[in-house]
Design a protein around this motif. Structure first.
Motif, PDB file in Angstrom:
ATOM      1  N   GLU A   1      27.432  32.493  39.489  1.00  0.00           N
ATOM      2  CA  GLU A   1      28.569  31.813  38.858  1.00  0.00           C
ATOM      3  C   GLU A   1      29.505  32.882  38.307  1.00  0.00           C
ATOM      4  OE1 GLU A   1      27.992  28.310  36.312  1.00  0.00           O
ATOM      5  OE2 GLU A   1      29.140  29.441  34.796  1.00  0.00           O
ATOM      6  N   THR A   2      30.767  32.800  38.737  1.00  0.00           N
ATOM      7  CA  THR A   2      31.759  33.806  38.349  1.00  0.00           C
ATOM      8  C   THR A   2      32.965  33.090  37.749  1.00  0.00           C
ATOM      9  OG1 THR A   2      31.051  35.282  40.107  1.00  0.00           O
ATOM     10  CG2 THR A   2      33.218  35.695  39.153  1.00  0.00           C
ATOM     11  N   VAL A   3      33.500  33.652  36.616  1.00  0.00           N
ATOM     12  CA  VAL A   3      34.695  33.101  35.982  1.00  0.00           C
ATOM     13  C   VAL A   3      35.848  34.060  36.246  1.00  0.00           C
ATOM     14  CG1 VAL A   3      35.776  32.382  33.832  1.00  0.00           C
ATOM     15  CG2 VAL A   3      33.334  31.963  34.206  1.00  0.00           C
ATOM     16  N   VAL A   4      36.937  33.529  36.831  1.00  0.00           N
ATOM     17  CA  VAL A   4      38.113  34.311  37.178  1.00  0.00           C
ATOM     18  C   VAL A   4      39.265  33.841  36.318  1.00  0.00           C
ATOM     19  CG1 VAL A   4      39.715  34.989  39.006  1.00  0.00           C
ATOM     20  CG2 VAL A   4      37.284  34.601  39.535  1.00  0.00           C
ATOM     21  N   SER A   5      39.938  34.815  35.656  1.00  0.00           N
ATOM     22  CA  SER A   5      41.107  34.507  34.827  1.00  0.00           C
ATOM     23  C   SER A   5      42.364  34.675  35.668  1.00  0.00           C
ATOM     24  CB  SER A   5      41.162  35.440  33.618  1.00  0.00           C
ATOM     25  OG  SER A   5      42.337  35.217  32.873  1.00  0.00           O
ATOM     26  N   VAL A   6      43.273  33.686  35.578  1.00  0.00           N
ATOM     27  CA  VAL A   6      44.453  33.657  36.431  1.00  0.00           C
ATOM     28  C   VAL A   6      45.691  33.523  35.561  1.00  0.00           C
ATOM     29  CG1 VAL A   6      45.638  32.427  38.291  1.00  0.00           C
ATOM     30  CG2 VAL A   6      43.138  32.599  38.299  1.00  0.00           C
ATOM     31  N   ARG A   7      46.757  34.297  35.920  1.00  0.00           N
ATOM     32  CA  ARG A   7      48.075  34.157  35.295  1.00  0.00           C
ATOM     33  C   ARG A   7      49.058  33.831  36.407  1.00  0.00           C
ATOM     34  NH1 ARG A   7      50.374  38.292  33.720  1.00  0.00           N
ATOM     35  NH2 ARG A   7      51.687  37.360  32.094  1.00  0.00           N
ATOM     36  N   CYS A   8      49.887  32.765  36.167  1.00  0.00           N
ATOM     37  CA  CYS A   8      50.804  32.278  37.190  1.00  0.00           C
ATOM     38  C   CYS A   8      52.212  32.181  36.625  1.00  0.00           C
ATOM     39  CB  CYS A   8      50.380  30.899  37.693  1.00  0.00           C
ATOM     40  SG  CYS A   8      48.839  30.917  38.630  1.00  0.00           S
ATOM     41  N   PRO A  16      55.836  29.935  36.627  1.00  0.00           N
ATOM     42  CA  PRO A  16      56.048  28.485  36.642  1.00  0.00           C
ATOM     43  C   PRO A  16      56.083  27.878  38.037  1.00  0.00           C
ATOM     44  CG  PRO A  16      57.477  29.525  35.027  1.00  0.00           C
ATOM     45  CD  PRO A  16      56.851  30.627  35.780  1.00  0.00           C
ATOM     46  N   ASP A  17      56.502  28.676  39.035  1.00  0.00           N
ATOM     47  CA  ASP A  17      56.531  28.125  40.402  1.00  0.00           C
ATOM     48  C   ASP A  17      55.192  28.229  41.105  1.00  0.00           C
ATOM     49  OD1 ASP A  17      56.410  30.822  40.626  1.00  0.00           O
ATOM     50  OD2 ASP A  17      58.067  31.028  42.062  1.00  0.00           O
ATOM     51  N   GLY A  18      54.141  28.668  40.412  1.00  0.00           N
ATOM     52  CA  GLY A  18      52.805  28.756  40.986  1.00  0.00           C
ATOM     53  C   GLY A  18      52.476  30.104  41.570  1.00  0.00           C
ATOM     54  N   ALA A  19      53.438  31.048  41.614  1.00  0.00           N
ATOM     55  CA  ALA A  19      53.158  32.367  42.162  1.00  0.00           C
ATOM     56  C   ALA A  19      52.119  33.063  41.331  1.00  0.00           C
ATOM     57  CB  ALA A  19      54.440  33.188  42.224  1.00  0.00           C
ATOM     58  N   LEU A  20      51.132  33.675  41.974  1.00  0.00           N
ATOM     59  CA  LEU A  20      50.023  34.332  41.300  1.00  0.00           C
ATOM     60  C   LEU A  20      50.508  35.671  40.776  1.00  0.00           C
ATOM     61  CD1 LEU A  20      46.990  34.174  40.637  1.00  0.00           C
ATOM     62  CD2 LEU A  20      46.550  35.357  42.816  1.00  0.00           C
ATOM     63  N   LEU A  21      50.431  35.838  39.438  1.00  0.00           N
ATOM     64  CA  LEU A  21      50.847  37.089  38.812  1.00  0.00           C
ATOM     65  C   LEU A  21      49.693  38.059  38.697  1.00  0.00           C
ATOM     66  CD1 LEU A  21      53.164  35.674  35.993  1.00  0.00           C
ATOM     67  CD2 LEU A  21      53.801  36.520  38.254  1.00  0.00           C
ATOM     68  N   SER A  22      48.527  37.586  38.334  1.00  0.00           N
ATOM     69  CA  SER A  22      47.351  38.457  38.227  1.00  0.00           C
ATOM     70  C   SER A  22      46.117  37.597  38.263  1.00  0.00           C
ATOM     71  CB  SER A  22      47.392  39.289  36.937  1.00  0.00           C
ATOM     72  OG  SER A  22      47.311  38.433  35.796  1.00  0.00           O
ATOM     73  N   SER A  23      45.015  38.266  38.614  1.00  0.00           N
ATOM     74  CA  SER A  23      43.719  37.582  38.631  1.00  0.00           C
ATOM     75  C   SER A  23      42.663  38.641  38.410  1.00  0.00           C
ATOM     76  CB  SER A  23      43.492  36.857  39.966  1.00  0.00           C
ATOM     77  OG  SER A  23      43.528  37.785  41.043  1.00  0.00           O
ATOM     78  N   SER A  24      41.632  38.294  37.624  1.00  0.00           N
ATOM     79  CA  SER A  24      40.567  39.241  37.316  1.00  0.00           C
ATOM     80  C   SER A  24      39.313  38.472  36.968  1.00  0.00           C
ATOM     81  CB  SER A  24      40.963  40.154  36.157  1.00  0.00           C
ATOM     82  OG  SER A  24      41.200  39.388  34.977  1.00  0.00           O
ATOM     83  N   VAL A  25      38.170  39.175  37.140  1.00  0.00           N
ATOM     84  CA  VAL A  25      36.884  38.558  36.828  1.00  0.00           C
ATOM     85  C   VAL A  25      36.619  38.762  35.328  1.00  0.00           C
ATOM     86  CG1 VAL A  25      34.405  38.605  37.247  1.00  0.00           C
ATOM     87  CG2 VAL A  25      36.017  38.978  39.142  1.00  0.00           C
ATOM     88  N   THR A  26      36.504  37.666  34.606  1.00  0.00           N
ATOM     89  CA  THR A  26      36.238  37.746  33.155  1.00  0.00           C
ATOM     90  C   THR A  26      34.767  37.594  32.840  1.00  0.00           C
ATOM     91  OG1 THR A  26      36.660  35.376  32.949  1.00  0.00           O
ATOM     92  CG2 THR A  26      38.525  36.867  32.598  1.00  0.00           C
ATOM     93  N   ARG A  27      33.999  36.990  33.745  1.00  0.00           N
ATOM     94  CA  ARG A  27      32.556  36.884  33.560  1.00  0.00           C
ATOM     95  C   ARG A  27      31.885  37.020  34.918  1.00  0.00           C
ATOM     96  NH1 ARG A  27      30.318  31.560  30.907  1.00  0.00           N
ATOM     97  NH2 ARG A  27      30.482  30.845  33.072  1.00  0.00           N
ATOM     98  N   SER A  28      31.091  38.076  35.066  1.00  0.00           N
ATOM     99  CA  SER A  28      30.455  38.369  36.341  1.00  0.00           C
ATOM    100  C   SER A  28      29.194  37.550  36.520  1.00  0.00           C
ATOM    101  CB  SER A  28      30.143  39.864  36.446  1.00  0.00           C
ATOM    102  OG  SER A  28      29.407  40.124  37.625  1.00  0.00           O
ATOM    103  N   SER A  29      28.866  37.329  37.751  1.00  0.00           N
ATOM    104  CA  SER A  29      27.636  36.597  38.086  1.00  0.00           C
ATOM    105  C   SER A  29      26.450  37.531  38.185  1.00  0.00           C
ATOM    106  CB  SER A  29      27.810  35.883  39.430  1.00  0.00           C
ATOM    107  OG  SER A  29      28.012  36.840  40.468  1.00  0.00           O
ATOM    108  N   GLY A  30      26.685  38.829  38.118  1.00  0.00           N
ATOM    109  CA  GLY A  30      25.611  39.787  38.313  1.00  0.00           C
ATOM    110  C   GLY A  30      25.502  40.260  39.759  1.00  0.00           C
ATOM    111  N   ASN A  31      26.237  39.632  40.667  1.00  0.00           N
ATOM    112  CA  ASN A  31      26.265  40.019  42.085  1.00  0.00           C
ATOM    113  C   ASN A  31      27.686  40.452  42.394  1.00  0.00           C
ATOM    114  OD1 ASN A  31      26.327  40.166  44.928  1.00  0.00           O
ATOM    115  ND2 ASN A  31      24.741  38.585  45.119  1.00  0.00           N
ATOM    116  N   ALA A  32      27.881  41.770  42.554  1.00  0.00           N
ATOM    117  CA  ALA A  32      29.234  42.288  42.751  1.00  0.00           C
ATOM    118  C   ALA A  32      29.874  41.747  44.023  1.00  0.00           C
ATOM    119  CB  ALA A  32      29.194  43.818  42.779  1.00  0.00           C
ATOM    120  N   GLN A  33      29.063  41.566  45.076  1.00  0.00           N
ATOM    121  CA  GLN A  33      29.622  41.071  46.334  1.00  0.00           C
ATOM    122  C   GLN A  33      30.145  39.643  46.176  1.00  0.00           C
ATOM    123  OE1 GLN A  33      26.554  41.541  49.253  1.00  0.00           O
ATOM    124  NE2 GLN A  33      26.707  43.810  49.301  1.00  0.00           N
TER     125      GLN A  33
END
Length: 341
Positions: free
Chosen positions: A279-286, A288-305
């Protein structure tokens, strides 16, 4: 007479009439010897004297006979030949002998000339026959050589045609083999494509079914959250939204926005490894038109792949879906779990 060149050597032809010419020459020689013999014997022989015996009947005295007639007068004997007459007779006889001898010699010369002429004619005829036979043999040899050359040429042409036909057959077989290989490869490619399409279709159907079930479950969860006054909740298998997200105007995302994000991100997840406990939690910033500004893993599942696969799935989902107000939330989190096999 027909002779084969391979069985007999070159020989002069057997002349016809040779025996007849030899017999005729022998006969002429016999006649010539006969004439010479009798001529010489006639010249050297002297006439033999004739002898005669006279017999008279003994008169029968007992029977009277008439008186004999008076004897006929006896002609006077011719006078004895003189010496000149003997010389003339001898000269005449000598001339007759010379004339006979000359006639015999002329006849002999005539016979010899005829015999020589016959021999020359026979020799000329033999030479003509020999020349004709040699010419015929030469013509036959030339004809046989020409025929052999033609046969060899025909054999070479037939061999060349056979080689050409064999080459064409080999090329045709090669082309046929290439065509069969291409057809087999095309069949294999078609089969692979069909299998891939079938697998993709099955996967799409499975994903659609999973999406449908997940959507129904999230709808129920959202309805429960709405009834309970909000709060954080996660989906049982896949995507969840955070209640801390806010839109451009400072308002939170609508309850159905998580389903929109789920439908956008889930098809882009590519994962073939283990699924249990990830289970992985990804933080997203967008924008207003939905364009992806940034994305990063905020909580790892323990499996990097798996974390990388989840982050790539979010990045492939750019732009994010818009909310009910026509804008995308400024920031939110996405909880991702691999689909159970």
């Amino acid at each position: 007479m027909t002779r084969k060149n391979s069985s007999y050597p070159l020989q002069p032809p057997r002349e016809r009439g040779t025996l007849r010419a030899l017999l005729l020459a022998l006969l002429m020689h016999v006649l010539l010897g006969f004439f010479l013999y009798h001529g010489i014997h006639w010249q050297n022989s002297t006439p033999a004297g004739a002898e005669a015996e006279l017999w008279t009947d003994v008169p029968d005295l007992s029977t009277p006979r008439p008186a004999p007639p008076p004897p006929a007068p006896v002609a006077p004997a011719p006078p004895p030949p003189t010496e000149d007459a003997d010389i003339a007779l001898q000269q005449q006889k000598r001339k007759q002998e010379e004339a006979a001898r000359e006639a015999q010699l002329a006849q002999q010369r005539l016979l010899q000339q005829r015999l020589l002429q016959q021999q020359q004619e026979a020799e000329a005829k033999r030479q003509q026959q020999l020349a004709a036979q040699q010419a015929a043999q030469l013509a036959a040899q030339q004809k046989a050589a020409k025929l052999k050359q033609q046969q060899e040429q025909e054999q070479r042409e037939q061999q060349a045609a056979a080689d050409k036909l064999k080459q064409q057959q080999l090329e045709a077989q090669k082309k046929q083999q290439q065509l069969e290989d291409q057809q087999k490869q095309a069949q294999l490619d078609a089969q692979k494509k069909a299998d891939a399409d079938k697998a993709a279709k099955a996967r799409a159907q499975a994903e659609a079914q999973a999406k449908k079930l997940d959507a129904e479950r999230r709808a129920r969860i959202a309805q429960m959250q709405g009834n309970m006054g909000g709060g954080d909740s996660s989906s049982g298998n896949g995507l969840a939204k955070s209640g801390n997200g806010s839109g451009a105007g400072g308002t939170a995302a609508s309850p159905g926005y998580a389903e929109k994000v789920q439908r956008r991100v889930r098809p882009n997840i590519i994962w073939a490894g283990a699924t249990e406990g990830l289970e992985t939690v990804v933080s997203v910033r967008c924008a207003p038109d939905g364009a992806l500004l940034s994305s990063s893993v905020t909580r790892s599942s323990g499996n990097a792949q798996w974390d990388d696969a989840a982050l790539r799935a979010v990045q492939r989902s750019d732009p994010m879906p818009l909310d009910t107000n026509g804008k995308a939330p400024a920031s939110f989190t996405i909880t991702l779990r691999p689909a159970a096999g």
